[in-house]
Design an enzyme around this catalytic site. Sequence first.
Site, PDB file in Angstrom:
ATOM      1  N   VAL A 192     -34.440  13.901 -29.170  1.00 40.30           N
ATOM      2  CA  VAL A 192     -34.549  14.749 -30.361  1.00 40.30           C
ATOM      3  C   VAL A 192     -35.989  15.222 -30.558  1.00 40.30           C
ATOM      4  O   VAL A 192     -36.256  16.421 -30.738  1.00 40.30           O
ATOM      5  CB  VAL A 192     -34.086  13.961 -31.613  1.00 40.30           C
ATOM      6  CG1 VAL A 192     -34.240  14.795 -32.858  1.00 40.30           C
ATOM      7  CG2 VAL A 192     -32.649  13.509 -31.451  1.00 40.30           C
ATOM      8  N   ALA A 277     -42.816  11.779 -25.334  1.00 35.53           N
ATOM      9  CA  ALA A 277     -41.831  11.559 -26.409  1.00 35.53           C
ATOM     10  C   ALA A 277     -40.650  10.791 -25.830  1.00 35.53           C
ATOM     11  O   ALA A 277     -39.552  11.318 -25.688  1.00 35.53           O
ATOM     12  CB  ALA A 277     -41.379  12.895 -26.984  1.00 35.53           C
ATOM     13  N   VAL A 278     -40.916   9.515 -25.489  1.00 32.44           N
ATOM     14  CA  VAL A 278     -39.892   8.729 -24.782  1.00 32.44           C
ATOM     15  C   VAL A 278     -39.230   7.686 -25.677  1.00 32.44           C
ATOM     16  O   VAL A 278     -38.536   6.800 -25.195  1.00 32.44           O
ATOM     17  CB  VAL A 278     -40.494   8.029 -23.538  1.00 32.44           C
ATOM     18  CG1 VAL A 278     -40.912   9.061 -22.496  1.00 32.44           C
ATOM     19  CG2 VAL A 278     -41.677   7.156 -23.925  1.00 32.44           C
ATOM     20  N   ARG A 280     -39.247   5.317 -29.676  1.00 32.00           N
ATOM     21  CA  ARG A 280     -40.082   4.618 -30.639  1.00 32.00           C
ATOM     22  C   ARG A 280     -39.721   3.140 -30.624  1.00 32.00           C
ATOM     23  O   ARG A 280     -38.618   2.775 -30.223  1.00 32.00           O
ATOM     24  CB  ARG A 280     -39.879   5.214 -32.039  1.00 32.00           C
ATOM     25  CG  ARG A 280     -40.329   6.678 -32.099  1.00 32.00           C
ATOM     26  CD  ARG A 280     -40.103   7.279 -33.462  1.00 32.00           C
ATOM     27  NE  ARG A 280     -40.874   6.665 -34.524  1.00 32.00           N
ATOM     28  CZ  ARG A 280     -42.151   6.932 -34.797  1.00 32.00           C
ATOM     29  NH1 ARG A 280     -42.816   7.819 -34.076  1.00 32.00           N
ATOM     30  NH2 ARG A 280     -42.777   6.331 -35.795  1.00 32.00           N
ATOM     31  N   HIS A 452     -14.940  32.929 -48.270  1.00 33.74           N
ATOM     32  CA  HIS A 452     -15.072  33.924 -47.214  1.00 33.74           C
ATOM     33  C   HIS A 452     -16.065  35.004 -47.645  1.00 33.74           C
ATOM     34  O   HIS A 452     -15.979  35.477 -48.772  1.00 33.74           O
ATOM     35  CB  HIS A 452     -13.732  34.583 -46.930  1.00 33.74           C
ATOM     36  CG  HIS A 452     -13.847  35.708 -45.935  1.00 33.74           C
ATOM     37  ND1 HIS A 452     -13.966  35.478 -44.589  1.00 33.74           N
ATOM     38  CD2 HIS A 452     -13.915  37.054 -46.104  1.00 33.74           C
ATOM     39  CE1 HIS A 452     -14.075  36.648 -43.958  1.00 33.74           C
ATOM     40  NE2 HIS A 452     -14.054  37.610 -44.856  1.00 33.74           N
TER      41      HIS A 452
HETATM   42  P1  FAD Z   1     -41.673   4.497 -41.421  1.00 32.46           P
HETATM   43  O1  FAD Z   1     -41.409   5.835 -41.940  1.00 32.46           O
HETATM   44  O2  FAD Z   1     -42.219   4.378 -40.045  1.00 32.46           O
HETATM   45  O3  FAD Z   1     -42.661   3.813 -42.460  1.00 32.46           O
HETATM   46  C1  FAD Z   1     -43.204   2.544 -42.256  1.00 32.46           C
HETATM   47  C2  FAD Z   1     -44.535   2.460 -42.970  1.00 32.46           C
HETATM   48  O4  FAD Z   1     -44.958   1.106 -42.952  1.00 32.46           O
HETATM   49  C3  FAD Z   1     -45.652   3.240 -42.272  1.00 32.46           C
HETATM   50  O5  FAD Z   1     -46.230   4.171 -43.156  1.00 32.46           O
HETATM   51  C4  FAD Z   1     -46.667   2.184 -41.852  1.00 32.46           C
HETATM   52  O6  FAD Z   1     -48.017   2.605 -42.054  1.00 32.46           O
HETATM   53  C5  FAD Z   1     -46.356   1.046 -42.802  1.00 32.46           C
HETATM   54  N1  FAD Z   1     -46.686  -0.275 -42.264  1.00 32.46           N
HETATM   55  C6  FAD Z   1     -46.379  -0.768 -41.034  1.00 32.46           C
HETATM   56  N2  FAD Z   1     -46.775  -2.049 -40.938  1.00 32.46           N
HETATM   57  C7  FAD Z   1     -47.359  -2.351 -42.111  1.00 32.46           C
HETATM   58  C8  FAD Z   1     -47.975  -3.523 -42.619  1.00 32.46           C
HETATM   59  N3  FAD Z   1     -48.025  -4.658 -41.892  1.00 32.46           N
HETATM   60  N4  FAD Z   1     -48.505  -3.499 -43.858  1.00 32.46           N
HETATM   61  C9  FAD Z   1     -48.445  -2.353 -44.610  1.00 32.46           C
HETATM   62  N5  FAD Z   1     -47.881  -1.218 -44.193  1.00 32.46           N
HETATM   63  C10 FAD Z   1     -47.329  -1.224 -42.954  1.00 32.46           C
HETATM   64  N6  FAD Z   1     -35.638  11.213 -39.065  1.00 32.46           N
HETATM   65  C11 FAD Z   1     -34.710  11.963 -39.704  1.00 32.46           C
HETATM   66  O7  FAD Z   1     -33.816  11.416 -40.339  1.00 32.46           O
HETATM   67  N7  FAD Z   1     -34.753  13.346 -39.644  1.00 32.46           N
HETATM   68  C12 FAD Z   1     -35.705  14.004 -38.946  1.00 32.46           C
HETATM   69  O8  FAD Z   1     -35.719  15.226 -38.911  1.00 32.46           O
HETATM   70  C13 FAD Z   1     -36.703  13.236 -38.270  1.00 32.46           C
HETATM   71  N8  FAD Z   1     -37.685  13.841 -37.572  1.00 32.46           N
HETATM   72  C14 FAD Z   1     -38.652  13.091 -36.976  1.00 32.46           C
HETATM   73  C15 FAD Z   1     -39.653  13.743 -36.283  1.00 32.46           C
HETATM   74  C16 FAD Z   1     -40.655  13.024 -35.664  1.00 32.46           C
HETATM   75  C17 FAD Z   1     -41.745  13.755 -34.931  1.00 32.46           C
HETATM   76  C18 FAD Z   1     -40.653  11.608 -35.771  1.00 32.46           C
HETATM   77  C19 FAD Z   1     -41.745  10.789 -35.129  1.00 32.46           C
HETATM   78  C20 FAD Z   1     -39.652  10.934 -36.446  1.00 32.46           C
HETATM   79  C21 FAD Z   1     -38.634  11.679 -37.059  1.00 32.46           C
HETATM   80  N9  FAD Z   1     -37.592  11.047 -37.754  1.00 32.46           N
HETATM   81  C22 FAD Z   1     -36.634  11.809 -38.362  1.00 32.46           C
HETATM   82  C23 FAD Z   1     -37.478   9.578 -37.842  1.00 32.46           C
HETATM   83  C24 FAD Z   1     -37.979   9.077 -39.219  1.00 32.46           C
HETATM   84  O9  FAD Z   1     -39.313   9.479 -39.395  1.00 32.46           O
HETATM   85  C25 FAD Z   1     -37.858   7.576 -39.305  1.00 32.46           C
HETATM   86  O10 FAD Z   1     -36.533   7.181 -39.006  1.00 32.46           O
HETATM   87  C26 FAD Z   1     -38.213   7.068 -40.692  1.00 32.46           C
HETATM   88  O11 FAD Z   1     -39.523   7.422 -41.037  1.00 32.46           O
HETATM   89  C27 FAD Z   1     -38.059   5.552 -40.765  1.00 32.46           C
HETATM   90  O12 FAD Z   1     -38.429   5.113 -42.034  1.00 32.46           O
HETATM   91  P2  FAD Z   1     -39.008   3.642 -42.270  1.00 32.46           P
HETATM   92  O13 FAD Z   1     -39.275   3.541 -43.729  1.00 32.46           O
HETATM   93  O14 FAD Z   1     -38.132   2.645 -41.634  1.00 32.46           O
HETATM   94  O15 FAD Z   1     -40.379   3.577 -41.450  1.00 32.46           O
END
Ligand code: FAD
Length: 474
Positions: A192, A277-278, A280, A452
């Site tokens: 993606v 981009a392999v 996460r 429509h």
């Molecule tokens: P994250 O968003 O990764 O947030 C985790 C946060 O925790 C980070 O800010 C980090 O700094 C913080 N953190 C980590 N460890 C610690 C610690 N020990 N102490 C304090 N803070 C910490 N998903 C979609 O649904 N639609 C899309 O269109 C989409 N497009 C994407 C495009 C790109 C280029 C990328 C890289 C990802 C995309 N995603 C998309 C995926 C989406 O970004 C993630 O699935 C989502 O952000 C996950 O949310 P999360 O809260 O689990 O983690």
Amino acid sequence: MSDKYDVIVIGGGPGGYAAAIRCAQLGFKTACIEKRINKQGKPALGGTCLNVGCIPSKALLDSSWKYHEAQDKLAVHGIEVGKVKIDIAQMQKRKDEVVLQLTGGIAALFQANKVTWLQGTGKLLANKQVEFTPNGKDDTETLEAEHVILAAGSVPVNIPPVPLKDDLVVDSTGALEFDSVPKRLGVIGAGVIGLELGSVWARLGAEVIVLEAVDRFLPNVDTQISKEALKILKKQGLDIRLGARVTGSEVKGKKVTVSYTDGSGDQSETFDRLIVAVGRRPVTEDLLSQDAGVSLDERNYIYVDSQCRTDVPGVYAIGDLVRGPALAHKALEEASMVAEVIHGEHTQVNYDAIASVIYTHPEVAWVGKTEDEVKASGEAYKTGVVPFAANGRALAAAEAEGMVKFVVDEKTDRVLGMHVIGPQASELVQQGVIAMEFGATIEDLQLMVFSHPSLSETVHEAALATDYRAIHIA
Ligand code: FAD
């Protein structure tokens, strides 16, 4: 010093910030620890999604599509625009403004809901204690909570044959920051993220070559849809090479040469910029002390049950840190579920009805099972496929590529999967999500009246087509 909270959330992305807000709404004294410093040097909420993921990538996809439309897609409407130019600095500035607006919005929501934002790093210790190290300091504090929600998200995977190098060899974050259009852009990985970022720069004029180790294009996508996607993206100029296993790279001056092997032997290509981009991986290092007691699964994700409980009572993990699709909306839903479970409610996420989207043009979107999966399960099934070429609204908009496909259980008539490639697929697929959430039969969709002319009529016709009742296809 020891501070006691009802709930401490580690990570302020879609999972973490939503969990913190929902917990505060439910009356819990809540803190959210987030360490991120944004490119302006300021602490920022919003995680990967708002800062370096979903939002900035969509901002660039929208800008680059408008450029491409102005250049190539308006003449058919009789509109002449002359020579179209792109100002990359302005495009990036707009993207940064959108990001700042949204991340600032989360900070405001924290204030409004009285969530304490602790700017720094959190680590889970034994007995639900959390070690907090404020940004820029070495001193740590120990915080205590009744409940801890781990939401530290994921980071890009690096591969040894292709180490990152300044702004020449970059991951997805670097690919959002190019200050000019590379003449030749390499992308390793046709997932993606690789396809979306490759599309941005291809629309702006880069020659883009995508190297993908797997032989099949988009293996998780319904075969009929992925074949169509490959055909359309290739027609758009993306040079997608499947079965291309990258073995090494060499940087010389401002160019990088990538070596790979494919069915014909050893190959190489030289690029002005390269995006790796392999995939996460979950951020579990530095998040857990040795005695935290939380187990990881075989792929290093934090092990959780269906309601995101870890092995430690009172400790939960959500979002990209745990099994399931790495999607922001999945993280958001797990966040609400966990907050409500902590509150004593019986909430659940329906993992079978989470849509995925690839924001190429046309978009690719799907929910539920593919035809291949249903066939392999041995269940009796039927399909309905209708192209947008049979849709008046799509033709009027000159956006008639693609199709809608339903996969339906032959015995129960229930919708098992919906697959779309075409205009606004990201919006249309939500109709499949709603149908599946409500346990709709395909007959329920057949009997509904659709406006429509609308793109949604193709959803209706695909539902009708499962029983050979579609009016507008032969
Ligand atoms: P994250 O968003 O990764 O947030 C985790 C946060 O925790 C980070 O800010 C980090 O700094 C913080 N953190 C980590 N460890 C610690 C610690 N020990 N102490 C304090 N803070 C910490 N998903 C979609 O649904 N639609 C899309 O269109 C989409 N497009 C994407 C495009 C790109 C280029 C990328 C890289 C990802 C995309 N995603 C998309 C995926 C989406 O970004 C993630 O699935 C989502 O952000 C996950 O949310 P999360 O809260 O689990 O983690």
